[in-house]
Design a protein around this motif. Structure first.
Motif, PDB file in Angstrom:
ATOM      1  N   ILE A   1       0.871  -1.184   0.000  1.00  0.00           N
ATOM      2  CA  ILE A   1       0.000   0.000   0.000  1.00  0.00           C
ATOM      3  C   ILE A   1       0.909   1.236   0.000  1.00  0.00           C
ATOM      4  O   ILE A   1       1.081   1.900   1.033  1.00  0.00           O
ATOM      5  N   PRO A   2       1.539   1.543  -1.116  1.00  0.00           N
ATOM      6  CA  PRO A   2       2.540   2.624  -1.136  1.00  0.00           C
ATOM      7  C   PRO A   2       1.991   4.003  -0.785  1.00  0.00           C
ATOM      8  O   PRO A   2       2.740   4.875  -0.356  1.00  0.00           O
ATOM      9  N   ASP A   3       0.679   4.192  -0.977  1.00  0.00           N
ATOM     10  CA  ASP A   3       0.091   5.500  -0.655  1.00  0.00           C
ATOM     11  C   ASP A   3      -0.550   5.528   0.731  1.00  0.00           C
ATOM     12  O   ASP A   3      -1.345   6.417   1.038  1.00  0.00           O
ATOM     13  N   ALA A   4      -0.197   4.558   1.591  1.00  0.00           N
ATOM     14  CA  ALA A   4      -0.775   4.505   2.934  1.00  0.00           C
ATOM     15  C   ALA A   4      -0.422   5.764   3.715  1.00  0.00           C
ATOM     16  O   ALA A   4       0.733   6.201   3.737  1.00  0.00           O
ATOM     17  N   THR A   5      -1.427   6.341   4.366  1.00  0.00           N
ATOM     18  CA  THR A   5      -1.207   7.524   5.198  1.00  0.00           C
ATOM     19  C   THR A   5      -0.970   7.134   6.652  1.00  0.00           C
ATOM     20  O   THR A   5      -0.422   7.922   7.413  1.00  0.00           O
ATOM     21  N   GLU A   6      -1.397   5.946   7.020  1.00  0.00           N
ATOM     22  CA  GLU A   6      -1.145   5.446   8.370  1.00  0.00           C
ATOM     23  C   GLU A   6      -1.126   3.931   8.356  1.00  0.00           C
ATOM     24  O   GLU A   6      -1.943   3.299   7.683  1.00  0.00           O
TER      25      GLU A   6
ATOM     26  N   GLU B   1      -6.020   7.496   1.380  1.00  0.00           N
ATOM     27  CA  GLU B   1      -7.034   8.539   1.300  1.00  0.00           C
ATOM     28  C   GLU B   1      -8.438   7.990   1.026  1.00  0.00           C
ATOM     29  O   GLU B   1      -9.441   8.622   1.368  1.00  0.00           O
ATOM     30  N   LYS B   2      -8.523   6.786   0.437  1.00  0.00           N
ATOM     31  CA  LYS B   2      -9.818   6.272   0.006  1.00  0.00           C
ATOM     32  C   LYS B   2     -10.291   5.030   0.742  1.00  0.00           C
ATOM     33  O   LYS B   2     -11.497   4.760   0.784  1.00  0.00           O
ATOM     34  N   GLN B   3      -9.376   4.250   1.310  1.00  0.00           N
ATOM     35  CA  GLN B   3      -9.769   2.965   1.877  1.00  0.00           C
ATOM     36  C   GLN B   3      -9.107   2.665   3.222  1.00  0.00           C
ATOM     37  O   GLN B   3      -8.043   3.211   3.531  1.00  0.00           O
ATOM     38  N   PHE B   4      -9.765   1.767   3.976  1.00  0.00           N
ATOM     39  CA  PHE B   4      -9.163   1.115   5.132  1.00  0.00           C
ATOM     40  C   PHE B   4      -8.736  -0.276   4.691  1.00  0.00           C
ATOM     41  O   PHE B   4      -9.439  -0.935   3.906  1.00  0.00           O
ATOM     42  N   PHE B   5      -7.622  -0.759   5.228  1.00  0.00           N
ATOM     43  CA  PHE B   5      -7.137  -2.108   4.945  1.00  0.00           C
ATOM     44  C   PHE B   5      -6.909  -2.823   6.272  1.00  0.00           C
ATOM     45  O   PHE B   5      -6.280  -2.272   7.175  1.00  0.00           O
TER      46      PHE B   5
END
Length: 326
Positions: A190-195, A214-218
């Protein structure tokens, strides 16, 4: 850490204290110090009694002020003042010093759990949670039990527990290394993970994962450095509707929001009431998310019932709320 681990840590510190010549040569000092280290290893968790009132107060305050800087200073003074009169021949300074170490280590090791502590209060109310050691770690508990048995068998307790703590320090470094490896794997997926939140489990090679962009939870897990994403949820901002705003005034939901850093929400409307549910995504277990906050409101947006805490089935949750919708 859990209560059992804190107990054996207190005993181990009492054994380690025999390396102190004042403790080793005076029975009264040794006895008072052992009591002080056991009590000091427990006293910060006195806030567990808040559970007797309700979960909301417990969640808001557990590992809060009782684990703060002023508390770490105060607890050893209080305990030493209580213990010392029972051991007139004891050395007050050495009793205080070892009791202080027990209190400090209690708070220090709790920082390494996923739950964390507010150890920086009053300078900051931020939760400090490094997330490398599970609340109950079988290795740490087991090696303490082994050390205590070796002491009972006649070995020198000071050197026994000195070696044990050297092994535990190495174990902590290993846990940090494993967590970093998992973090790098998640970041690659998830290279664009914010947290990215990585939490330990009781199993040495297994970790829980909760991440977001910005768009999803994983939500996922890592087993032996192999990362698997189990669930994905679209991130939907919590709306400022009258129902949601009314629910947020409830003490249970308010406590949940003060504690949980990553969650999703649901709103269900029934014939005569609304149900607002917030779900913590960090604790997935067998496909279920057990840590929740639920608020039920009537059509006039007055609270009917609410709950926050751990529930492992919908039936048990309904029992907690005392309402079963048709």
């Amino acid at each position: 850490m859990d209560t059992g681990t804190h107990v054996v840590m207190g005993i181990a510190l009492g054994g380690l204290a025999t390396l102190d010549p004042v403790v080793a040569t005076n029975h009264a000092v040794a006895s008072s110090v052992l009591i002080g280290t056991i009590a000091g290893s427990q006293i910060p968790d006195i806030d567990t009694l808040l559970k007797l009132r309700n979960n909301a107060i417990y969640i808001r305050n557990h590992r809060g002020i009782t684990h703060s800087i002023p508390a770490v200073i105060l607890w050893p003074l209080v305990l030493s003042a209580i213990i010392f009169p029972f051991f007139p021949g004891a050395n007050l300074f050495h009793l205080w010093a070892w009791t202080f170490l027990a209190v400090f280590i209690h708070v220090f090791v709790d920082i390494f759990n996923a739950y964390g502590t507010q150890a920086l209060r009053p300078f900051s109310n931020k939760w400090v949670a490094l997330g490398v050691i599970n609340t109950f770690d079988p290795f740490i508990f087991g090696i303490h039990i082994l050390g205590i048995f070796i002491w009972m068998a006649g070995a020198n307790p000071g050197y026994t527990f000195l070696v044990m703590y050297a092994i535990i320090i190495a174990y902590y470094f290993k846990r940090f290394s494993l967590k970093r490896s998992v973090h790098l794997k998640v970041k690659a997926m998830i290279p664009d993970a914010t947290e990215i939140i990585i939490a330990p489990t009781m199993r040495f090679h297994q970790w829980r994962i909760a991440a977001m962009n910005e768009k999803q939870f994983f939500v996922g897990k890592a087993v032996k450095n192999q990362v698997e994403i189990l669930d994905r949820f679209n991130r939907v901002p919590v709306p400022s509707t009258p129902v949601i705003e009314a629910a947020k005034t409830d003490k249970n939901l308010s406590a949940f929001l003060s504690f949980s850093p990553v969650y999703r929400w649901e709103l269900d409307e029934y014939d005569d009431f609304y149900e607002v549910r917030f779900i913590d995504l960090r604790y997935r277990s067998n496909g279920h998310y057990p840590f929740v906050a639920v608020v039920q409101l009537d059509c006039d947006l007055k609270r009917i019932s609410s709950y926050t805490g751990w529930v492992f089935s919908e039936q048990k949750l309904r029992k907690k709320l005392s309402i079963i919708p048709s």
